[in-house]
Every structure is written in structure tokens, then in C-alpha cells.
Design a protein around this motif. Structure first.
Motif, PDB file in Angstrom:
ATOM      1  N   LEU A 199       0.820  -1.214   0.000  1.00  0.00           N
ATOM      2  CA  LEU A 199       0.000   0.000   0.000  1.00  0.00           C
ATOM      3  C   LEU A 199       0.851   1.261   0.000  1.00  0.00           C
ATOM      4  CD1 LEU A 199      -2.583  -1.272   2.634  1.00  0.00           C
ATOM      5  CD2 LEU A 199      -3.001  -1.001   0.183  1.00  0.00           C
ATOM      6  N   HIS A 200       2.106   1.148   0.437  1.00  0.00           N
ATOM      7  CA  HIS A 200       3.036   2.286   0.431  1.00  0.00           C
ATOM      8  C   HIS A 200       4.175   2.090  -0.567  1.00  0.00           C
ATOM      9  CE1 HIS A 200       1.539   4.778   3.739  1.00  0.00           C
ATOM     10  NE2 HIS A 200       1.199   3.657   4.343  1.00  0.00           N
ATOM     11  N   SER A 201       4.045   1.132  -1.457  1.00  0.00           N
ATOM     12  CA  SER A 201       5.120   0.845  -2.400  1.00  0.00           C
ATOM     13  C   SER A 201       5.105   1.832  -3.561  1.00  0.00           C
ATOM     14  CB  SER A 201       4.972  -0.573  -2.937  1.00  0.00           C
ATOM     15  OG  SER A 201       3.831  -0.669  -3.771  1.00  0.00           O
ATOM     16  N   ASP A 202       6.189   1.842  -4.341  1.00  0.00           N
ATOM     17  CA  ASP A 202       6.263   2.706  -5.525  1.00  0.00           C
ATOM     18  C   ASP A 202       5.112   2.444  -6.486  1.00  0.00           C
ATOM     19  OD1 ASP A 202       8.455   4.175  -4.834  1.00  0.00           O
ATOM     20  OD2 ASP A 202       9.882   3.078  -6.075  1.00  0.00           O
ATOM     21  N   LEU A 203       4.745   1.162  -6.652  1.00  0.00           N
ATOM     22  CA  LEU A 203       3.743   0.825  -7.667  1.00  0.00           C
ATOM     23  C   LEU A 203       2.320   1.159  -7.238  1.00  0.00           C
ATOM     24  CD1 LEU A 203       4.902  -2.601  -9.166  1.00  0.00           C
ATOM     25  CD2 LEU A 203       5.115  -0.314 -10.146  1.00  0.00           C
ATOM     26  N   MET A 204       2.046   1.185  -5.943  1.00  0.00           N
ATOM     27  CA  MET A 204       0.646   1.279  -5.510  1.00  0.00           C
ATOM     28  C   MET A 204       0.310   2.506  -4.695  1.00  0.00           C
ATOM     29  SD  MET A 204      -0.319  -2.705  -4.706  1.00  0.00           S
ATOM     30  CE  MET A 204      -2.066  -2.332  -4.767  1.00  0.00           C
ATOM     31  N   HIS A 205       1.304   3.302  -4.290  1.00  0.00           N
ATOM     32  CA  HIS A 205       1.004   4.387  -3.349  1.00  0.00           C
ATOM     33  C   HIS A 205       0.073   5.437  -3.937  1.00  0.00           C
ATOM     34  CE1 HIS A 205       4.081   6.501  -5.685  1.00  0.00           C
ATOM     35  NE2 HIS A 205       3.588   7.614  -5.186  1.00  0.00           N
TER      36      HIS A 205
ATOM     37  N   LEU B 256      -2.467   4.809  -6.081  1.00  0.00           N
ATOM     38  CA  LEU B 256      -3.728   4.238  -6.565  1.00  0.00           C
ATOM     39  C   LEU B 256      -4.876   4.440  -5.582  1.00  0.00           C
ATOM     40  CD1 LEU B 256      -2.458   0.899  -8.144  1.00  0.00           C
ATOM     41  CD2 LEU B 256      -2.817   3.121  -9.240  1.00  0.00           C
ATOM     42  N   GLN B 257      -4.569   4.887  -4.378  1.00  0.00           N
ATOM     43  CA  GLN B 257      -5.586   5.167  -3.373  1.00  0.00           C
ATOM     44  C   GLN B 257      -5.176   6.393  -2.572  1.00  0.00           C
ATOM     45  OE1 GLN B 257      -5.401   1.191  -1.461  1.00  0.00           O
ATOM     46  NE2 GLN B 257      -7.622   1.227  -1.535  1.00  0.00           N
TER      47      GLN B 257
ATOM     48  N   HIS C 290       6.412  10.989  -9.924  1.00  0.00           N
ATOM     49  CA  HIS C 290       6.213  11.144 -11.360  1.00  0.00           C
ATOM     50  C   HIS C 290       6.917  10.053 -12.183  1.00  0.00           C
ATOM     51  CE1 HIS C 290       4.331  14.824 -10.281  1.00  0.00           C
ATOM     52  NE2 HIS C 290       5.451  15.432  -9.927  1.00  0.00           N
ATOM     53  N   ASN C 291       7.387   9.020 -11.522  1.00  0.00           N
ATOM     54  CA  ASN C 291       8.062   7.948 -12.252  1.00  0.00           C
ATOM     55  C   ASN C 291       7.075   7.080 -13.021  1.00  0.00           C
ATOM     56  OD1 ASN C 291      10.410   8.864 -11.183  1.00  0.00           O
ATOM     57  ND2 ASN C 291      10.807   7.093  -9.879  1.00  0.00           N
ATOM     58  N   LEU C 292       7.526   6.587 -14.180  1.00  0.00           N
ATOM     59  CA  LEU C 292       6.744   5.659 -14.998  1.00  0.00           C
ATOM     60  C   LEU C 292       7.475   4.322 -15.039  1.00  0.00           C
ATOM     61  CD1 LEU C 292       5.825   8.045 -17.972  1.00  0.00           C
ATOM     62  CD2 LEU C 292       4.499   7.563 -15.899  1.00  0.00           C
TER      63      LEU C 292
ATOM     64  N   LYS D  74       0.640  -5.177 -14.545  1.00  0.00           N
ATOM     65  CA  LYS D  74      -0.702  -4.572 -14.537  1.00  0.00           C
ATOM     66  C   LYS D  74      -0.772  -3.432 -13.515  1.00  0.00           C
ATOM     67  CE  LYS D  74      -2.851  -8.526 -13.966  1.00  0.00           C
ATOM     68  NZ  LYS D  74      -3.941  -9.521 -13.785  1.00  0.00           N
ATOM     69  N   THR D  75      -0.125  -3.637 -12.385  1.00  0.00           N
ATOM     70  CA  THR D  75      -0.090  -2.578 -11.377  1.00  0.00           C
ATOM     71  C   THR D  75       0.648  -1.358 -11.913  1.00  0.00           C
ATOM     72  OG1 THR D  75       0.051  -4.329  -9.728  1.00  0.00           O
ATOM     73  CG2 THR D  75       0.410  -2.083  -8.966  1.00  0.00           C
ATOM     74  N   ALA D  76       1.780  -1.621 -12.595  1.00  0.00           N
ATOM     75  CA  ALA D  76       2.558  -0.523 -13.169  1.00  0.00           C
ATOM     76  C   ALA D  76       1.739   0.251 -14.193  1.00  0.00           C
ATOM     77  CB  ALA D  76       3.830  -1.078 -13.817  1.00  0.00           C
ATOM     78  N   LEU D  77       0.954  -0.466 -14.980  1.00  0.00           N
ATOM     79  CA  LEU D  77       0.109   0.190 -15.975  1.00  0.00           C
ATOM     80  C   LEU D  77      -0.896   1.121 -15.299  1.00  0.00           C
ATOM     81  CD1 LEU D  77      -0.826   0.464 -18.938  1.00  0.00           C
ATOM     82  CD2 LEU D  77      -2.294  -1.529 -18.558  1.00  0.00           C
ATOM     83  N   ALA D  78      -1.557   0.632 -14.238  1.00  0.00           N
ATOM     84  CA  ALA D  78      -2.515   1.469 -13.501  1.00  0.00           C
ATOM     85  C   ALA D  78      -1.804   2.664 -12.868  1.00  0.00           C
ATOM     86  CB  ALA D  78      -3.220   0.636 -12.437  1.00  0.00           C
ATOM     87  N   HIS D  79      -0.633   2.420 -12.309  1.00  0.00           N
ATOM     88  CA  HIS D  79       0.151   3.503 -11.695  1.00  0.00           C
ATOM     89  C   HIS D  79       0.491   4.581 -12.720  1.00  0.00           C
ATOM     90  CE1 HIS D  79       4.044   5.436 -10.891  1.00  0.00           C
ATOM     91  NE2 HIS D  79       3.709   5.401  -9.615  1.00  0.00           N
ATOM     92  N   ASP D  80       0.969   4.152 -13.897  1.00  0.00           N
ATOM     93  CA  ASP D  80       1.423   5.113 -14.898  1.00  0.00           C
ATOM     94  C   ASP D  80       0.268   5.928 -15.467  1.00  0.00           C
ATOM     95  OD1 ASP D  80       3.832   4.001 -14.391  1.00  0.00           O
ATOM     96  OD2 ASP D  80       4.168   3.158 -16.394  1.00  0.00           O
TER      97      ASP D  80
END
Length: 429
Positions: A148-154, A156-157, A345-347, A417-423
Motif C-alpha cells: 500500500l506504500h510501495s512505488d507501484l501502488m502508493h 492508486l488510493q 512522477h516515475n513511470l 498490470k499494477t505498473a500500468l494502472a500507476h502510470d
């Protein structure tokens, strides 16, 4: 290799989105390749198989004993009433009760302490199969909390929704420990004293469902039957207290973000193998369905204790890699537990498509649990016995090993898939 977004250029934003869309066919191809690789990896690991020693006659006899405990016409059965009255205990039993209550409270501080406590129980008495299964599943609970606090998911919520999701995960983890750990400790005390201590189960508000299984286990050491019983018990234990609880239904399970987490791999339970050995595990489709959670747990048990290579390599990982909650524990080439600066702002989609591992300084932040979540107090636990109908009896069947269980590629695809949602979130906000 650069991940950084230039906020001054709308054209660059549009170009990045187009680039992400163009990567989707490549991702689909990667899924197909991953399935093929998973079949080959599963076939390599599948042999030799281990006998789960399921005794159908013992299971049938225990089912009959449980049926006597099920209340009829809305009233508790006599056997259940006797248990509820709690027999008088001797001085030695009083000391045992206090020791276990104190130890349970100490070890239930966080996911980290619970996870270590389960492994310690298994190491003392390896016939307690469920303790090793609980250790590995609890590791995954910690990973999901820190995600929940990771680079990929922070991103998304929002913070409030993250806290609600954490409370769901933490509550499940804490309640199962609160119920199961005293049971394991009663067995450990029984072995130490050379006499059964299971008449004390009711003092820990353990469901009457479990008493026949522990009493039979004390006599016959039927590890697989006890493990299935504990799986049934613990999933029923959290069903009304968490999964169907109005609070969690309202603030977590009914929210679109919960389904996004499933898309991102919250429904993956992975068993890391010995260093560099990849990942095994399974995917649960519907966390909210009791029957699926029970069958899922039985499948995980059959995988862990029914496949020799999986058991030995999982044990090597568990014994050599302390649990802190960071995914860097099993994929240090992709994750780091150290925060390396602002990443808003990372992709990530393109680089994860093109690179198997990331260079040092560009790995994904996956924090340790205690760095991002503190101890969490809760309201008192309801003390009702979940055993009310015969529904649970249908699950007292032999666990079946999954045929396809290598998860290395599927788990990596979940990250993609998580990275896609993040980006997308980065580029549209």
C-alpha cells in the motif's frame, strides 16, 4: 534508463500514454509465454510427491463427532453446553492458561511477530503442518500491507482508503493468530507435560468444532486432517468478524479500489523457493466467498506438503530470510526496502516490459512493515461460536495438489498490470 516525467509538455504525456497502449499486445504475448514457462517449471518441481496421509475413515469419524456439536432447533447441543461450562482446572492448568494468554498478547503485536511465532511452532514440532502454512500465508499478508506504500501502488488510493485496506488485512491476520496460536501452544504444552491439555480450548473461546480434531491429533498425529480442520475453522472465524462485517463491507470490500488490488495481485499467495528458485503459489479469485477461501487454503496446503521440492525449498527460504514485509526479501533484483527519493512522477510500465531486473538505484520501493505501519488497536473481539450448521462438514475431504503452481511469471505480470494502472494515474493527474 529514465522513468522521469516532464510535466511541462502535454505532448510528452500523450506520447507516453500511446506508448503504454502500444505495449499491451506485448504484455499479452508475455502472458502466453509465461503460461508455457509455468507449465515446464511446475513439471520440474512436481516430483517426487509426498503422501499427505489422509485417512478417510478418521475424517468420517471426526465428521460424526462434529455433527453432535451442531445446535438443533436453535438450542446448543448438550456436548456444546458442557464445553461452554468449562471444567474446573488444576493449579498447573491455571499457570498454562496465563502463560499462553501472555505469550499470545506479546506475539500478536504485528504481522512481523506473528509470522515469526508460527515458524517457531513448526520448528519445535514439525507435525504441526498448519503452522508452516500459516507462516507463509502470513508473510504474504505482510507483503500486501506494505504494498500500500510501495512505488507501484502508493498513488492508486488516497491515504484514508489505504488505511481501510490495511485494517482489513491486519484484522484478518490478527484475528486468525488470536484464535489459532493458543491452540498450537496447548499442543506444545501437552507434548511438554505428556498429557492432553485440550480441555482448555474453551478458555480461549476456540470453536467447539476444533475439540474433536485436537483430541484425535493427540492420539494419532493426523497432520493433514488437523490442517484442513484449522483451515475450515480460521476462515469461518473471520467470516462474520471481518469479511461480512458491515464496516469492512462498506469501506473496503464494496469499493472499486479493492477490485483494483485483486487485479494488481493482492489475490496472489506466493511461496518463494530457495535463493533464486522462483515462486510457487496460487491465485484466489473471490476473497469474499467463504467456500473459495477454504478450498484455496486446502490447495495451498496440498502444494506445500504434497510436493517434496516445494516443501524443502520453502523451508530453506523461511529459515534463511527473516520476514520484515518487503518484497525485496524474495526479489531483490526488482525491489528495495530503502526509499531512494521522490517517485511521484516515475513511470514503470515500459521498463518492466523490457528489463527482467532493475539496476541498483532504480529498483522499486517495497518498504518493511514496521517502517510504514505501527501497531493497531481494535475493538473487543466477538466471542460467539461460528459452528451453527452442517455447511462446514463438506470441506472435510482430502486436499488436492494443484497441477499448475509455478507463479514466477504470473506474479511478474501482476506487477506489470499494477505498473500500468500507476502510470495512467501519473499521466492523467
Amino acid at each position: 534508463m529514465t522513468f522521469t516525467r516532464n510535466d511541462s509538455s502535454e505532448n510528452q504525456h500523450s506520447g507516453s500514454i500511446v506508448q503504454i497502449i502500444r505495449s499491451i499486445p506485448g504484455a499479452a504475448l508475455e502472458v502466453w509465454r509465461g503460461k508455457q514457462a509455468a507449465w515446464h517449471a511446475s513439471a520440474r518441481l512436481r516430483h517426487p510427491l509426498r503422501d499427505l496421509n489422509w485417512n478417510a475413515d478418521t475424517a468420517a469419524a471426526l465428521q460424526a463427532e462434529v455433527e453432535k456439536l451442531i445446535p438443533t432447533t436453535g438450542k446448543p447441543s448438550p456436548a456444546r453446553n458442557n464445553q461452554a461450562q468449562r471444567a474446573l482446572v488444576c493449579e498447573e492448568d491455571c499457570i498454562i492458561l496465563e502463560e499462553i494468554k501472555t505469550l499470545t498478547q506479546q506475539q500478536n503485536r504485528s504481522n512481523v511477530t506473528r509470522t515469526a511465532a508460527y515458524l517457531e511452532c513448526y520448528e519445535q514440532y514439525p507435525e504441526l503442518h498448519w503452522a508452516l502454512l500459516a507462516h507463509m500465508v502470513s508473510r504474504n499478508g505482510g507483503y500486501h500491507m506494505t504494498d500500500l506504500h510501495s512505488d507501484l501502488m502508493h498513488n492508486l488510493q488516497n491515504q484514508k482508503d489505504r488505511e481501510h485496506m490495511y485494517r482489513l488485512l491486519e484484522r484478518c491476520n490478527a484475528l486468525i493468530f488470536q484464535d489459532a496460536y493458543p491452540q498450537l501452544q496447548l499442543y506444545i504444552h501437552s507434548r511438554r507435560l505428556g498429557r492432553s491439555c485440550f480441555h482448555l480450548l474453551s478458555h480461549f473461546h476456540v470453536s467447539s468444532f476444533m475439540t474433536p480434531f485436537w483430541e484425535r491429533f493427540w492420539l494419532e498425529r493426523c497432520s493433514s486432517i488437523l490442517s484442513v480442520a484449522l483451515i475450515i475453522n480460521e476462515q469461518n472465524y473471520i467470516e462474520s468478524r471481518v469479511v461480512q462485517h458491515p464496516y469492512f463491507q462498506k469501506v473496503v470490500l464494496s469499493k472499486p479500489a479493492f477490485h483494483l488490488h485483486n487485479l494488481a495481485g493482492l489475490n496472489h499467495i506466493v511461496f518463494p523457493l530457495a535463493q533464486g528458485g522462483g515462486l510457487t503459489g496460487r491465485v484466489i479469485e473471490h476473497f469474499g466467498k467463504l467456500n473459495e477461501r477454504i478450498q484455496f487454503g486446502k490447495g495451498l496446503y496440498a502444494l506445500l506438503f504434497g510436493v517434496e521440492q516445494v516443501l524443502q525449498q520453502v523451508l530453506e527460504f523461511a529459515r534463511t530470510v527473516p520476514h520484515g514485509g518487503s518484497r525485496a526479501e524474495y526479489w531483490p533484483g526488482l525491489f528495495t526496502k530503502h526509499h531512494e527519493g521522490p517517485t511521484d512522477h516515475n513511470l514503470y510500465t515500459e521498463v518492466l516490459m523490457n528489463e527482467e531486473w532493475l539496476p541498483e538505484g532504480q529498483r522499486l520501493y517495497s518498504p518493511e512493515l514496521l517502517a510504514v505501519w505501527g501497531d493497531t488497536p481494535y475493538e473487543p473481539i466477538t466471542r460467539h461460536d461460528w459452528l451453527e450448521t452442517r455447511d462446514c462438514l463438506g470441506y472435510l475431504t482430502a486436499p488436492r495438489r494443484p497441477w499448475l503452481f509455478d507463479m514466477s511469471h504470473e506474479h511478474r505480470y501482476g506487477m506489470l498490470k499494477t505498473a500500468l494502472a500507476h502510470d495512467v494515474q501519473v499521466l492523467t493527474h
